[in-house]
Write a protein that holds these residues in place. Structure first.
Motif, PDB file in Angstrom:
ATOM      1  N   ILE A   2      47.406  34.869  38.593  1.00 42.65           N
ATOM      2  CA  ILE A   2      47.394  35.418  39.945  1.00 42.65           C
ATOM      3  C   ILE A   2      48.832  35.503  40.440  1.00 42.65           C
ATOM      4  N   LEU A   3      49.354  36.721  40.445  1.00 44.54           N
ATOM      5  CA  LEU A   3      50.746  36.937  40.804  1.00 44.54           C
ATOM      6  C   LEU A   3      50.902  37.479  42.217  1.00 44.54           C
ATOM      7  N   TYR A   4      49.823  37.917  42.807  1.00 48.37           N
ATOM      8  CA  TYR A   4      49.907  38.589  44.095  1.00 48.37           C
ATOM      9  C   TYR A   4      48.523  38.574  44.736  1.00 48.37           C
ATOM     10  N   ARG A   5      48.494  38.837  46.039  1.00 52.15           N
ATOM     11  CA  ARG A   5      47.209  38.993  46.723  1.00 52.15           C
ATOM     12  C   ARG A   5      46.680  40.406  46.501  1.00 52.15           C
ATOM     13  N   ASN A   6      45.389  40.487  46.261  1.00 53.44           N
ATOM     14  CA  ASN A   6      44.772  41.787  46.018  1.00 53.44           C
ATOM     15  C   ASN A   6      43.439  41.852  46.748  1.00 53.44           C
ATOM     16  N   GLU A   7      43.251  42.915  47.516  1.00 58.14           N
ATOM     17  CA  GLU A   7      42.049  43.046  48.337  1.00 58.14           C
ATOM     18  C   GLU A   7      40.910  43.707  47.563  1.00 58.14           C
ATOM     19  N   HIS A  30      40.050  53.134  49.400  1.00 60.42           N
ATOM     20  CA  HIS A  30      40.208  51.679  49.314  1.00 60.42           C
ATOM     21  C   HIS A  30      40.447  51.193  47.886  1.00 60.42           C
ATOM     22  N   GLY A  31      40.479  52.092  46.917  1.00 58.24           N
ATOM     23  CA  GLY A  31      40.747  51.657  45.551  1.00 58.24           C
ATOM     24  C   GLY A  31      40.309  52.678  44.532  1.00 58.24           C
ATOM     25  N   GLY A  90      40.332  55.982  39.582  1.00 56.29           N
ATOM     26  CA  GLY A  90      40.406  56.779  40.802  1.00 56.29           C
ATOM     27  C   GLY A  90      39.388  57.885  40.913  1.00 56.29           C
ATOM     28  N   ASN A  91      38.517  58.035  39.910  1.00 56.52           N
ATOM     29  CA  ASN A  91      37.490  59.072  39.932  1.00 56.52           C
ATOM     30  C   ASN A  91      36.115  58.449  40.085  1.00 56.52           C
ATOM     31  N   THR A 110      38.371  48.197  44.339  1.00 56.49           N
ATOM     32  CA  THR A 110      39.690  47.577  44.490  1.00 56.49           C
ATOM     33  C   THR A 110      40.735  48.432  43.810  1.00 56.49           C
ATOM     34  N   ASN A 111      41.997  48.164  44.125  1.00 61.19           N
ATOM     35  CA  ASN A 111      43.105  48.728  43.361  1.00 61.19           C
ATOM     36  C   ASN A 111      43.290  47.855  42.126  1.00 61.19           C
ATOM     37  N   PHE A 112      43.119  48.444  40.959  1.00 60.81           N
ATOM     38  CA  PHE A 112      43.052  47.682  39.715  1.00 60.81           C
ATOM     39  C   PHE A 112      44.431  47.561  39.084  1.00 60.81           C
ATOM     40  N   VAL A 113      45.004  46.357  39.186  1.00 61.30           N
ATOM     41  CA  VAL A 113      46.288  46.046  38.550  1.00 61.30           C
ATOM     42  C   VAL A 113      46.077  44.760  37.750  1.00 61.30           C
ATOM     43  N   PRO A 114      45.758  44.858  36.461  1.00 59.84           N
ATOM     44  CA  PRO A 114      45.393  43.673  35.693  1.00 59.84           C
ATOM     45  C   PRO A 114      46.569  42.732  35.459  1.00 59.84           C
ATOM     46  N   THR A 115      46.281  41.440  35.525  1.00 57.89           N
ATOM     47  CA  THR A 115      47.274  40.419  35.178  1.00 57.89           C
ATOM     48  C   THR A 115      46.923  39.725  33.863  1.00 57.89           C
TER      49      THR A 115
END
Length: 251
Positions: A14-19, A46-47, A66-67, A92-97
């Motif tokens: 967990i590197l950042y907050r993600n909604e 929203h994502g 996004g589709n 959500t906005n998907f940015v995998p860690t």
């Protein structure tokens, strides 16, 4: 020496907050409230990674890269109408860690155990994506309901299972903490779509051939509730809530 009471910080997972954004409630669907006031086009603001359904339980929704796609009970998939409405969706906005290769030949239950080992806590939400080749994927998809709406356990009781063999595609899903029961689906809620974006559905089970998983933690939940008379009057706290979710999800 007195032990340090300060809890260990989260790892690099967990590197950042993600909604995580959600419209509607699982408990609402169980009560037969199948109409919402949010358009798919608005949801996409929203994502770009999500799952849900359409008004009237008219099939399943999957949002990938996004589709938005509309999945029907016969296993077919088409681009979603952005003016259509959803009573329930999570996005959500998907940015995998976390990105890991998965062992071959895993069934869904075994894959779930592997995912448990990859995440540090059961108290966060996790968006996930499994990409690869599947020996088979079994799905089911809700059929459009007509008023007066039946409760969800009745609406989903006669769903047919559709199986896709030797298919390359993506599972899009969310792993949700138990404390969100009724808000969402505790555990894993996942939809599958193939690479051609023409086949898919709500995941019942699968067997991997070769695949990797991407995991994106969710630390914040933003909840949007429908402003409808039906939602206002819904029974959102039935005594058998957990059992209804289990039956509706076929889990």
């Amino acid at each position: 020496m007195t032990p340090d009471p300060t809890p260990a910080p989260p790892t690099a997972e967990i590197l950042y907050r993600n909604e995580v954004f959600q419209t509607g409630l699982m408990a609402q669907l169980l009560d037969g409230i199948y109409d919402g006031d949010m358009r798919i086009g608005e949801l996409l603001s929203h994502g770009g990674h999500g799952v849900g359904t359409f008004n009237g339980l008219d099939g399943e929704l999957v949002v990938l890269d996004g589709n938005a796609y509309h999945m029907r009970s016969d296993g077919s998939v088409q681009k979603a109408d952005l003016s259509a409405h959803t009573p329930y969706a999570v996005i959500t906005n998907f940015v995998p860690t976390i990105v890991r290769d998965l062992p071959p030949s895993l069934l869904r239950h075994a894959a779930s155990q592997v995912l448990d080992e990859l995440t540090i806590s059961k108290n966060y939400m996790y968006a996930l994506k499994i990409v690869g080749t599947f020996a088979w994927v079994r799905t089911r998809t809700v059929q459009k309901q007509t008023r007066p709406y039946r409760p969800m356990v009745e609406a989903t009781a006669d769903e047919e299972i559709v199986q896709f063999d030797d298919v390359h595609g993506t599972i899009v899903g969310f792993r949700t903490p138990l404390f969100e029961q009724g808000i969402s689906v505790p555990g894993c809620h996942a939809h599958f779509v193939d690479d051609s974006r023409t086949r898919g559905g709500h995941v019942i089970d699968f067997k991997l051939r070769e695949a990797h998983v991407e995991i994106c933690p969710g630390t914040d939940l933003r909840l949007h509730l429908p402003l409808t008379p039906e939602f206002s009057a819904a029974d959102l706290s039935p005594e058998d809530l957990a059992e209804q979710i289990r039956k509706a999800e076929k889990s």
